[in-house]
Design a protein around this motif. Structure first.
Motif: not given
Length: 109
Positions: A36-63
């Motif tokens: 689920p994409a968070r509502t983030v001011p300044g980010l579009g819906r799809h960019e926020a979804r990518t950011w949520d995916g990046l947050l989900a992987v945590g400190a390990a990062g993601a390729s």
């Protein structure tokens, strides 16, 4: 409108990014799990979804490939999003992996 004029209806396009092909084996049908994409001011819906995916992987990062599989967008779209997130100060590239740098909300321009 005459028969020869098409009007604007034929110019509509689907502006949502194209999904990546199936990352799961063909033999095991599983429902697609969407983050689920968070509502983030300044980010579009799809960019926020990518950011949520990046947050989900945590400190390990993601390729980029891992983000493609988890978020469901093509690599080109993911690269555009993470570069935009880096511009907001929310992501950074270390080696070949992307890391979330902050969980705060981005500053609106």
């Amino acid at each position: 409108m005459s028969k020869r004029q098409k009007g604007r209806r034929h110019r509509r396009v689907n502006r949502t990014p194209r999904p990546v092909g199936s990352a799961r084996p063909q033999g095991s049908p599983q429902p697609a799990v969407r983050i689920p994409a968070r509502t983030v001011p300044g980010l579009g819906r799809h960019e926020a979804r990518t950011w949520d995916g990046l947050l989900a992987v945590g400190a390990a990062g993601a390729s980029v490939e891992e983000l493609c599989a988890s978020v469901g967008y093509q690599a080109r779209t993911i690269l555009k999003h993470v570069n935009g997130l880096a511009g907001h100060g929310l992501a950074e590239l270390r080696g070949d992996r992307w890391y979330a740098t902050a969980e705060t909300q981005p500053v609106s321009p």
